[in-house]
Design an enzyme around this catalytic site. Structure first.
Site, PDB file in Angstrom:
ATOM      1  N   ARG A   1       1.342 -10.270  -1.451  1.00  0.00           N
ATOM      2  CA  ARG A   1       1.644  -9.126  -2.321  1.00  0.00           C
ATOM      3  C   ARG A   1       2.639  -8.164  -1.694  1.00  0.00           C
ATOM      4  O   ARG A   1       3.256  -7.356  -2.393  1.00  0.00           O
ATOM      5  CB  ARG A   1       0.353  -8.379  -2.679  1.00  0.00           C
TER       6      ARG A   1
ATOM      7  N   CYS B   1      -8.950  -3.123 -12.035  1.00  0.00           N
ATOM      8  CA  CYS B   1      -8.394  -1.933 -11.386  1.00  0.00           C
ATOM      9  C   CYS B   1      -7.137  -2.214 -10.558  1.00  0.00           C
ATOM     10  O   CYS B   1      -6.742  -1.404  -9.744  1.00  0.00           O
ATOM     11  CB  CYS B   1      -9.453  -1.260 -10.516  1.00  0.00           C
TER      12      CYS B   1
ATOM     13  N   ASN C   1      -4.620  -7.157  -7.871  1.00  0.00           N
ATOM     14  CA  ASN C   1      -3.552  -7.266  -6.862  1.00  0.00           C
ATOM     15  C   ASN C   1      -3.870  -8.386  -5.880  1.00  0.00           C
ATOM     16  O   ASN C   1      -3.046  -9.251  -5.601  1.00  0.00           O
ATOM     17  CB  ASN C   1      -3.392  -5.971  -6.068  1.00  0.00           C
ATOM     18  N   ASP C   2      -5.089  -8.336  -5.347  1.00  0.00           N
ATOM     19  CA  ASP C   2      -5.465  -9.367  -4.383  1.00  0.00           C
ATOM     20  C   ASP C   2      -5.748 -10.702  -5.074  1.00  0.00           C
ATOM     21  O   ASP C   2      -5.340 -11.750  -4.593  1.00  0.00           O
ATOM     22  CB  ASP C   2      -6.681  -8.917  -3.563  1.00  0.00           C
TER      23      ASP C   2
ATOM     24  N   HIS D   1       0.803  -1.221   0.000  1.00  0.00           N
ATOM     25  CA  HIS D   1       0.000   0.000   0.000  1.00  0.00           C
ATOM     26  C   HIS D   1       0.835   1.271   0.000  1.00  0.00           C
ATOM     27  O   HIS D   1       0.428   2.278  -0.562  1.00  0.00           O
ATOM     28  CB  HIS D   1      -1.023  -0.033   1.129  1.00  0.00           C
TER      29      HIS D   1
ATOM     30  N   ARG E   1     -10.500   4.466  -3.389  1.00  0.00           N
ATOM     31  CA  ARG E   1     -10.197   3.707  -2.163  1.00  0.00           C
ATOM     32  C   ARG E   1     -10.594   4.552  -0.954  1.00  0.00           C
ATOM     33  O   ARG E   1      -9.793   5.341  -0.463  1.00  0.00           O
ATOM     34  CB  ARG E   1      -8.708   3.388  -2.099  1.00  0.00           C
TER      35      ARG E   1
ATOM     36  N   GLU F   1     -11.841 -10.362  -6.194  1.00  0.00           N
ATOM     37  CA  GLU F   1     -10.485 -10.438  -5.626  1.00  0.00           C
ATOM     38  C   GLU F   1     -10.211 -11.800  -5.023  1.00  0.00           C
ATOM     39  O   GLU F   1      -9.075 -12.175  -4.784  1.00  0.00           O
ATOM     40  CB  GLU F   1     -10.326  -9.380  -4.519  1.00  0.00           C
TER      41      GLU F   1
ATOM     42  N   ARG G   1     -15.339   2.511  -3.498  1.00  0.00           N
ATOM     43  CA  ARG G   1     -15.236   1.173  -2.907  1.00  0.00           C
ATOM     44  C   ARG G   1     -15.470   1.331  -1.412  1.00  0.00           C
ATOM     45  O   ARG G   1     -14.869   2.222  -0.784  1.00  0.00           O
ATOM     46  CB  ARG G   1     -13.853   0.592  -3.145  1.00  0.00           C
TER      47      ARG G   1
HETATM   48  C1  PEP Z   1      -6.679  -4.979  -5.841  1.00  0.00           C
HETATM   49  O1  PEP Z   1      -6.640  -5.776  -4.923  1.00  0.00           O
HETATM   50  O2  PEP Z   1      -6.287  -5.223  -6.996  1.00  0.00           O
HETATM   51  C2  PEP Z   1      -7.202  -3.629  -5.627  1.00  0.00           C
HETATM   52  C3  PEP Z   1      -7.386  -2.820  -6.632  1.00  0.00           C
HETATM   53  O3  PEP Z   1      -7.421  -3.229  -4.343  1.00  0.00           O
HETATM   54  P1  PEP Z   1      -6.247  -2.861  -3.301  1.00  0.00           P
HETATM   55  O4  PEP Z   1      -4.986  -2.756  -4.079  1.00  0.00           O
HETATM   56  O5  PEP Z   1      -6.650  -1.579  -2.671  1.00  0.00           O
HETATM   57  O6  PEP Z   1      -6.294  -4.014  -2.374  1.00  0.00           O
HETATM   58 MG    MG Z   2      -7.723  -5.411  -3.090  1.00  0.00          MG
END
Ligand code: PEP
Ligand code: MG
Length: 755
Positions: free
Chosen positions: A643, A680, A632-633, A367, A474, A609, A510
């Site tokens: 991650r 995303c 990402n998740d 993050h 976010r 996710e 979100r």
């Molecule tokens: C993801 O998980 O791809 C996402 C966009 O959310 P975050 O990166 O905030 O977990």
């Molecule tokens: Mg995520």
């Protein structure tokens, strides 16, 4: 002048006097070697200092020929002195000439000396020079003498670091201490930053090295150790409460070291030898660093980091300084250098002065990296040892294109970068010109490019980039920077401001995605073995109705008179989405009943996710208004690969067929169901990955604002139809991620597509 042997304390006392004398640097060095030689009953004492060209230059000597000073040099690794510098370890030899590394320097006249004791002059684990004593007789130096010489070397290190000797070196030869460094890491956020280092956890500079009263110093050390142990126990107790899994391991390691008898004994010995308590901490740490940093074992190197942190804590306790981030004034072009940090800590810095970020650890999908991208600050991570090498105030360049970091760059490198920045500005200008162009591939496929955002300061990027809207807002970032839970009214005002800032372009909010690595200081959480798989996001929201319903209400009110797009993170089962959806409708009804205006239209979506949704796609698509893939998740869960892990970053490729095949299925099913689908995660913002995503059927991508230009430049030159055929055919075959990557790159090359 000869003095009688009187032990290390007397030596240190004499050194303190010499350090305080108002004399020039050369004279001080000359006096120091005389004092050491006399105290240790050695015929020779010499100081060699490491130059930037890798030569160790004789800077001062008692006993060797005076004419050799600033003339005699040895290369690192050559001769006994070179060996000590290379290995950062003392060498104690009764018969130096019998050692295979012995190299005779005729200009010094040292052939008559047999016994030899040399120690490295270290600072933060770096070798700055070598301090040597020699005797004619075949004597063996005692453990105490080795210790005493090491302690003396520390005093020298401080003198060197204070910049006193810079002008003494042979003209044209720079000292290694100020040597430029070119380091390499991984790009976390695009951009180029030229600025000055601000250490996130500044090194504590110990100025008082030599004890006036050893007993007093010993009791200060004991007191500080006691308070350190208590504070670590306390941190651990609080860490357990906050349920920070990884953090907890680190704290456990701290506790282990804080109780470690070896460490404590070495500290006591250093104080007994005449150092102040803080100088003892620094000495023991420097020795430890020198030893451990040569180890290739990643586990040991991690422990070294833990020890560094602990030593820093101890120093701060001794000096009565609070723990916490940099207290130093922030330069107007600050590049923060840190081992690692949380997203909230980065947000604590004054954005106007923030140019870049360099991390020793971290991962590009962590993050802090996401926030850095959102802030548009060049970030390079996984840069080995940068914290040890950098000093606050050092000039630094962060190249968020190649992953290079230049510490104390020479003039020509700096000029090259000034050029590079100009070139980038021109390219940005070209991207800006693309802003007004319709986002369509060469063969006519319309592509919707959106930005990811989370703070008010992201809003201007919407217009600047020419993006079609915000594909992922976010909301938790606002919660993360607040010191207490934002109330309904505050949330509502904030969301309204966001919608107004978007000037009619769609915004997909979100709902709060906290838990896991996103901790809110004011929410109590519970210890979890695997926080990423734990009580987070919609799971937490559904269990804490007051929290999620407040947010829903705030969003509904803020969107009065316009459309509200809202999606829920980490949906695992359809029932979770349905429950949240029901809450939205009951909140809406409640508001209307009480005479409030709410959104004209509500569109509710789920983030994809969690892999379980891949097997519930058709049912899910019936219930949602839209889907958004959080790659990402999804990637971390599909690959069972954290991650945020430094070591796993880059190990698995998002272009792997194992990942792209299910993504293709999502795009296909969504199209069939007539439901919009977007992606995303971070991969959407990389031109090559974005090419693959378009090829497998995605038409909406949401990314960091800086990525819009490059991705748009790519798609404007792309004939999507033939690429689609090619990539889909490859995906049906048995290919690897790297073959796919090579193919995409070759395609881009042949078609002159900028990626
Ligand atoms: C993801 O998980 O791809 C996402 C966009 O959310 P975050 O990166 O905030 O977990
Ligand atoms: Mg995520």
């Amino acid at each position: 002048m000869r003095e009688t042997l009187a032990g290390p304390r007397v030596l240190l006392r004499r050194l303190r006097e010499v350090m305080a004398e108002p004399i020039g640097a050369q004279e001080r060095l000359d006096k120091i070697v005389r004092v050491i030689a006399a105290n240790m009953v050695a015929e020779v004492c010499s100081v060699y200092i490491l130059r930037a060209d890798g030569a160790l230059e004789l800077f001062a000597t008692e006993g060797l020929r005076a004419t050799a000073v600033h003339r005699a040099t040895l290369r690192v690794g050559r001769g006994l002195v070179g060996l000590i510098a290379a290995e950062a370890r003392p060498l104690n030899l009764p018969d130096a000439q019998a050692h295979p590394a012995f190299a005779y320097l005729p200009e010094t006249g040292e052939e008559i000396y047999h016994s030899f004791l040399g120690v490295p002059v270290l600072r933060a684990g770096r070798t700055l020079g070598v301090l040597v004593v020699q005797n004619r007789s075949h004597r063996s130096y005692t453990e105490e003498e080795v210790e005493a010489l090491q302690t003396t070397a520390m005093v020298l290190a401080e003198m060197f670091a204070a910049g006193e000797i810079e002008d003494l070196a042979t003209p044209g030869a720079d000292l290694d201490l100020n040597r430029p460094f070119r380091l390499e890491g991984a790009v976390f956020a695009e951009g180029i930053a030229l600025g000055h280092v601000l250490l996130h956890e500044p090194r504590v500079v110990v100025t008082q090295l030599i004890a006036e009263d050893v007993e007093h110093e010993l009791s200060r050390l004991e007191e500080a150790m006691r308070s350190l142990r208590l504070s670590v126990d306390d941190l651990l107790a609080r860490g357990v409460e906050a349920g920070q899994g990884e953090h907890r391991d680190i704290l456990e390691a701290y506790r282990m070291f804080a109780q470690d008898q070896g460490w404590v004994r070495r500290l006591r010995e250093a104080v007994a030898a005449g150092l102040t308590a803080e100088a003892a901490v620094e000495k023991v740490q420097s020795d430890m660093r020198a030893r451990l940093s040569r180890s290739a074992d990643p586990y040991l190197r991690d422990r070294l980091h833990d020890l560094d942190d602990l030593a820093n804590r101890l120093l701060r306790t001794l000096l009565g300084r609070p723990h916490g981030p940099a207290g130093a004034a922030m330069p107007s072009d600050a590049v923060i250098v840190a081992r690692n940090m949380g997203a909230a800590e980065l947000l604590d810095y004054d954005r106007d002065k923030l140019r870049g970020l360099v991390l020793e650890d971290g991962a590009p999908t962590s993050h802090v990296a996401i926030v850095a991208r959102a802030l548009g600050i060049a970030t390079v991570g996984q840069v080995d040892n940068v914290v040890g090498l950098a000093e606050s105030g050092d000039p630094i360049i962060v190249d968020g294109e190649t992953g290079e970091v230049h510490l104390r760059p020479p003039g020509d490198i700096e000029l090259a970068y000034v050029d590079k920045v100009r070139f980038r500005a021109r390219r940005q200008e070209q991207f800006r010109r693309l802003r007004e162009k319709h986002s369509q591939t060469r063969d006519g496929a319309d592509i919707t490019l959106m930005i990811n955002a989370g703070l008010m300061m992201d809003l201007p990027h919407l217009t600047e980039s020419g993006a079609a809207g915000i594909g992922l807002f976010r909301t938790e970032l606002q919660f993360m920077i607040a010191s207490s839970f934002p109330r309904l009214g505050e949330q509502e005002a904030f969301y309204r401001e966001v919608l107004e800032g978007a000037q009619g372009k769609p915004v997909t909010f979100r709902s709060l995605d906290v838990g896991g690595d996103k901790v809110l200081p004011y929410i109590r959480s519970h210890p979890e073995e695997n926080p990423a798989l734990g009580w987070r996001a919609i799971r937490l929201g559904l269990d804490r109705p007051a929290l999620l319903k407040t947010q829903i209400r705030a969003l509904l009110k803020a969107a009065a008179g316009c459309e509200l797009r809202l999606m829920f993170p980490m949906v695992t089962e359809i029932a979770e989405f349905e429950r949240a959806k029901q809450w939205v409708h009951s909140e809406e009804e409640h508001l209307r009943r009480h005479g409030h205006r709410t959104a004209d239209q509500i569109r509710l979506g789920a983030m994809l996710e969690v892999p379980s949704l891949l097997w519930q796609l058709d049912e899910l698509l019936e219930k949602v208004d839209f889907l958004s893939v959080g790659s990402n998740d999804l990637f971390q869960f599909m690959m069972a690969s954290d991650r945020g892990s430094t070591r796993l970053a880059g190990r698995f490729d998002a272009l792997s067929p194992a990942f792209l095949r299910p993504l293709r299925k999502v795009a296909t099913r969504a199209r069939k169901a007539g439901k919009p689908v977007a992606l995303c995660g971070e991969m959407a913002g990389k031109p090559l990955e974005a090419m693959a995503l378009l090829a497998i059927g995605f038409r909406t991508l949401s990314m960091s604002p800086a990525a819009i230009g490059p991705v748009k430049a790519m798609l404007l030159d792309l004939d999507l139809e033939p690429l689609s055929r090619r990539i889909n055919a490859m995906l049906d075959e048995n290919i690897s991620a790297s073959e796919l990557r090579t193919e995409l790159r070759a395609w881009a090359n042949d078609e002159r597509i900028p990626v």
